[in-house]
Design an enzyme around this catalytic site. Structure first.
Site, PDB file in Angstrom:
ATOM      1  CE  LYS A  55       3.870 -23.769  16.102  1.00  8.38           C
ATOM      2  NZ  LYS A  55       5.275 -23.522  16.500  1.00  8.38           N
ATOM      3  CD  GLU A  93       7.649 -31.623  16.807  1.00  7.83           C
ATOM      4  OE1 GLU A  93       7.291 -31.663  15.618  1.00  7.83           O
ATOM      5  OE2 GLU A  93       8.008 -30.590  17.380  1.00  7.83           O
TER       6      GLU A  93
END
EC number: 4.2.1.11
Length: 223
Positions: A141, A69
């Site tokens: 999410k 990430e």
């Protein structure tokens, strides 16, 4: 668009995992970090742009490894050492966030006066999380909860209980920028989308900021 499941899965999620014993006994010991906590993050709550967050990120440039990430993954052994790295001279404008990857961390909510962000439980059973007061912020999410409609419903439920809402990406997903538009549309003021070098969502927010002009800034954590 993002896939239905990312690389980070939790205890409240269906998951098929083959060769479990080999992974647990052979691969994991060689790869797992020595740190007890999964992630250490910075929240530039006193900033009016992404500049402060980017400068803290670049302050860590001597760290060697980079995760999927975009976050730094230096070879450190203690949680305290990781916290000491997060310095860039913004003591009143930047606070530290930690992903402890714990299923029972809610006891801090009442006593410590901090924002405790719920992940897997809020995705699968937000009503239970609210009734048990397990946390005080929803990690939203979209590709884990299932649909945009369900995401909006979860956001409304969280806000009706006085929670904050943090829109989040997910490990292993694509560079799709939709969550940048979502966090602005929901006016939650918090987004978790990796380090600045994974810039797709940040660039989209900057484009939105430019379009909205003086009406663009919202800081839900300001006192």
């Amino acid at each position: 668009a993002a896939v239905p499941s990312g690389a980070s899965t939790g205890i409240y999620e269906a998951l098929e995992l083959r060769a479990v014993e080999h992974i647990n006994k052979t691969i994991a010991p060689a790869l797992v970090s020595k740190l007890a906590m999964q992630e250490f993050m910075i929240l530039p709550v006193g900033a009016s742009s992404f500049r402060i967050g980017a400068e803290v990120y670049h302050n860590l440039k001597d760290a060697t490894n980079v995760g999927d990430e975009g976050g730094f993954a230096p070879n450190i052994l203690e949680n305290k050492e990781a916290l000491e790295l997060l310095k860039a001279g913004y003591t009143d404008q930047v606070v530290i966030g930690m992903d402890v990857a714990a299923s029972e961390f809610y006891r801090f909510t009442a006593s410590a006066g901090i924002q405790v962000v719920g992940d897997d439980l809020t995705v699968t059973n937000p009503k239970r999380a609210a009734s048990e007061k397990s946390c005080n912020c929803l990690l939203l999410k979209v590709n884990q909860i299932g649909s945009v409609t369900e995401s909006l419903q979860a956001c409304k439920l969280a806000q009706s209980n006085g929670w904050g809402v943090m829109v989040s990406h997910r490990s292993g997903e694509t560079e799709d920028t939709f969550i940048a538009d979502l966090v602005v549309g929901l006016c939650t003021g918090q987004i978790k989308t990796g380090a600045p070098c994974r810039s797709e969502r940040y660039n989209q927010i900057l484009r939105i900021e430019e379009e909205l002009g003086s009406k663009s800034f919202r800081n839900p954590l300001a006192k």
